[in-house]
Write a protein that holds these residues in place. Sequence first.
Motif, mmCIF file in Angstrom:
data_model
loop_
_atom_site.group_PDB
_atom_site.id
_atom_site.type_symbol
_atom_site.label_atom_id
_atom_site.label_comp_id
_atom_site.label_asym_id
_atom_site.label_seq_id
_atom_site.Cartn_x
_atom_site.Cartn_y
_atom_site.Cartn_z
ATOM 1 N N MET A 1 -3.916 -8.983 12.316
ATOM 2 C CA MET A 1 -4.925 -8.630 11.333
ATOM 3 C C MET A 1 -4.506 -7.880 10.073
ATOM 4 N N LYS A 2 -4.628 -8.397 8.847
ATOM 5 C CA LYS A 2 -4.447 -7.766 7.775
ATOM 6 C C LYS A 2 -5.417 -7.098 7.117
ATOM 7 N N ILE A 3 -5.169 -5.828 6.243
ATOM 8 C CA ILE A 3 -6.059 -5.061 5.845
ATOM 9 C C ILE A 3 -5.832 -4.891 4.257
ATOM 10 N N THR A 4 -7.187 -5.007 3.515
ATOM 11 C CA THR A 4 -6.927 -4.647 2.157
ATOM 12 C C THR A 4 -7.827 -3.603 1.571
ATOM 13 N N VAL A 5 -7.296 -2.762 0.811
ATOM 14 C CA VAL A 5 -7.981 -1.415 0.164
ATOM 15 C C VAL A 5 -8.301 -1.708 -1.147
ATOM 16 N N ILE A 6 -9.836 -1.773 -1.485
ATOM 17 C CA ILE A 6 -10.345 -1.964 -2.887
ATOM 18 C C ILE A 6 -10.573 -0.525 -3.158
ATOM 19 N N GLY A 7 -9.788 -0.206 -4.598
ATOM 20 C CA GLY A 7 -9.908 1.023 -5.081
ATOM 21 C C GLY A 7 -8.882 1.953 -4.574
ATOM 22 N N THR A 8 -8.065 2.606 -5.268
ATOM 23 C CA THR A 8 -6.690 3.353 -4.983
ATOM 24 C C THR A 8 -6.644 4.616 -5.515
ATOM 25 N N GLY A 9 -7.670 5.302 -5.468
ATOM 26 C CA GLY A 9 -8.138 6.620 -6.130
ATOM 27 C C GLY A 9 -7.392 7.536 -4.846
ATOM 28 N N TYR A 10 -8.388 8.669 -4.768
ATOM 29 C CA TYR A 10 -8.022 9.843 -3.837
ATOM 30 C C TYR A 10 -8.139 9.161 -2.421
ATOM 31 N N LEU A 11 -9.461 8.479 -2.179
ATOM 32 C CA LEU A 11 -9.933 7.956 -1.000
ATOM 33 C C LEU A 11 -9.055 6.752 -0.591
ATOM 34 N N GLY A 12 -8.883 5.800 -1.468
ATOM 35 C CA GLY A 12 -8.177 4.512 -1.314
ATOM 36 C C GLY A 12 -6.805 4.591 -1.080
ATOM 37 N N ALA A 13 -6.000 5.611 -1.781
ATOM 38 C CA ALA A 13 -4.616 5.564 -1.677
ATOM 39 C C ALA A 13 -4.292 6.270 -0.308
ATOM 40 N N THR A 14 -5.127 7.062 0.127
ATOM 41 C CA THR A 14 -4.812 7.822 1.382
ATOM 42 C C THR A 14 -5.084 6.738 2.462
ATOM 43 N N HIS A 15 -6.318 6.036 2.362
ATOM 44 C CA HIS A 15 -6.585 5.271 3.480
ATOM 45 C C HIS A 15 -5.463 3.964 3.424
ATOM 46 N N ALA A 16 -5.055 3.380 2.442
ATOM 47 C CA ALA A 16 -4.000 2.404 2.461
ATOM 48 C C ALA A 16 -2.920 2.707 3.038
ATOM 49 N N ALA A 17 -2.230 4.025 2.600
ATOM 50 C CA ALA A 17 -1.183 4.563 3.272
ATOM 51 C C ALA A 17 -1.117 4.746 4.886
ATOM 52 N N ALA A 18 -2.397 5.424 5.293
ATOM 53 C CA ALA A 18 -2.574 5.611 6.558
ATOM 54 C C ALA A 18 -2.684 4.257 7.621
ATOM 55 N N MET A 19 -3.492 3.294 6.898
ATOM 56 C CA MET A 19 -3.492 1.938 7.586
ATOM 57 C C MET A 19 -1.998 1.382 7.840
ATOM 58 N N ALA A 20 -1.046 1.711 6.828
ATOM 59 C CA ALA A 20 0.261 1.070 7.042
ATOM 60 C C ALA A 20 0.877 1.961 8.069
ATOM 61 N N GLU A 21 0.878 3.181 8.146
ATOM 62 C CA GLU A 21 1.162 4.030 9.264
ATOM 63 C C GLU A 21 0.703 3.699 10.382
ATOM 64 N N LEU A 22 -0.383 3.027 10.658
ATOM 65 C CA LEU A 22 -1.067 2.458 11.909
ATOM 66 C C LEU A 22 -0.302 1.191 12.429
ATOM 67 N N GLY A 23 0.427 0.719 11.551
ATOM 68 C CA GLY A 23 1.127 -0.658 11.825
ATOM 69 C C GLY A 23 0.504 -1.825 10.976
ATOM 70 N N PHE A 24 -0.464 -1.720 10.326
ATOM 71 C CA PHE A 24 -1.102 -2.943 9.712
ATOM 72 C C PHE A 24 -0.430 -3.336 8.477
ATOM 73 N N GLU A 25 -0.394 -4.654 7.989
ATOM 74 C CA GLU A 25 0.194 -5.134 6.602
ATOM 75 C C GLU A 25 -1.250 -4.890 5.648
ATOM 76 N N VAL A 26 -0.669 -4.049 4.580
ATOM 77 C CA VAL A 26 -1.973 -3.546 3.498
ATOM 78 C C VAL A 26 -1.703 -4.120 2.341
ATOM 79 N N LEU A 27 -2.828 -4.339 1.684
ATOM 80 C CA LEU A 27 -2.608 -4.895 0.376
ATOM 81 C C LEU A 27 -3.744 -4.285 -0.641
ATOM 82 N N GLY A 28 -3.312 -3.238 -1.363
ATOM 83 C CA GLY A 28 -4.210 -2.387 -2.075
ATOM 84 C C GLY A 28 -4.599 -2.940 -3.632
ATOM 85 N N LEU A 29 -5.722 -2.932 -3.892
ATOM 86 C CA LEU A 29 -5.908 -3.374 -5.309
ATOM 87 C C LEU A 29 -6.596 -2.176 -6.131
ATOM 88 N N ASP A 30 -6.458 -2.383 -7.474
ATOM 89 C CA ASP A 30 -7.215 -1.606 -8.450
ATOM 90 C C ASP A 30 -7.111 -2.270 -9.888
#
Length: 445
Positions: A1-30
């Motif tokens: 399963m691959k994850i994307t994060v739409i919006g990379t402000g305070y919430l998005g940047a933290t969520h994207a980094a945390a999802m990667a830490e949990l082992g997922f491939e993550v693509l962030g968009l802004d």
Amino acid sequence: MKITVIGTGYLGATHAAAMAELGFEVLGLDVVPEKIEMLGRGRVPMFEPGLEDLLRKHVAGIEGSTGRLRFTMDWAEVAEFGDVHFLCVNTPQKHGEYACDMSYVDAAVESLAKHLDRPCLVVGKSTVPVGSADRLAARILELAPGGGEVELAWNPEFLREGLAVRDTLHPDRIVVGVRSERAERLLREVYAAPIAAGSPFVVTDFPTAELVKTSANSFLATKISFINAMAEVCEAAGGDVAKLAEAIGHDDRIGRKFLRAGIGFGGGCLPKDIRAFMARAGELGADQALTFLREIDSINMRQRGQMVELAREALGGGSFLGRRVAVLGATFKPDSDDVRDSPALNVAGQIHLQGGQVTVYDPKGMDNARRLFPTLGYADSAIDAVRGADVVLHLTEWREFRELDPAALGEVAAARLVLDGRNALDPELWRRAGWTYRAMGRPTA
């Protein structure tokens, strides 16, 4: 399963980094090129303890990283990449209104949905007015080429600034509003690690999931404003609000947390969330249920003016004109560089407008404070801020301020007079160093 994060402000940047830490491939968009460029170098545009280190651990192209996290501005790339798409865009207060501005969420849904041509789950994390998820689900169904195979879920965020990384990786609860077993299953897979570590997983409908965040913030705001209201009564009656809070905090029905009286709450969440909650309740015809929040907001804002009056009284009750005032703290809370709706800066600004010569120092918020209040004076250290001051105001409870040497500060101050706007300093320590200590709600302490 691959994850994307739409919006990379305070919430998005933290969520994207945390999802990667949990082992997922993550693509962030802004949609902001400068933000994408900065994140791609492993840098974050805000101060949040541990976030930049976590980001650099996973951003592709950084030496030694896992490479699990990338960033883009391409909506089609995001749609093709992701199985689960998290919406983490901002929902500010509308100008001149209490209501929430949904334009960023709506724009994100419009831009993403038209590219979704295969089964996937869109997950809202932004704080939105109740009823938004139903409306957005219908819009996604209308726009997405994948039709009914593209689902929406709502998963509110509960991040505390200064503790955001911990709150994402080890949440005290995970709330998901879903309409299908498939959506629930996917979110259980996303959060498998924190669930296994003991984080409660609460499954509910869309409206309840949307209400959880605003309800929690409203309760917290109520608790803070309650003890601040008691501080007003203690001022009038000659009581000690710190001892009052200690006594009632022993009641486990009440608890000790957030019972420290002071100049009130601020930041980008609590004030705008309770106002948007009131506005939405009015739209739903339930405005009477939340009229108490108007008084909560009023108590909170009143604390700032009362701190200004406490400072005036301490200086003899006259004008601030020509008086030197040191302000320790600019951010709305410690361990953050966020100065949005900061009570500390509001107090500093009011005193400055009334003729005071105000000098501010904050460990992390100086640049943001200068941009917001360029006419205030700023110092590079606490001791420089206090130099020559007629009164010192402690307005943000940074650990650095609690660990200051009052004797050393006393050597450079014009007068040893400190006003503790957060009830966080040790009164006896300061008094032993010759300071007159005063705090809100503690006239006889």
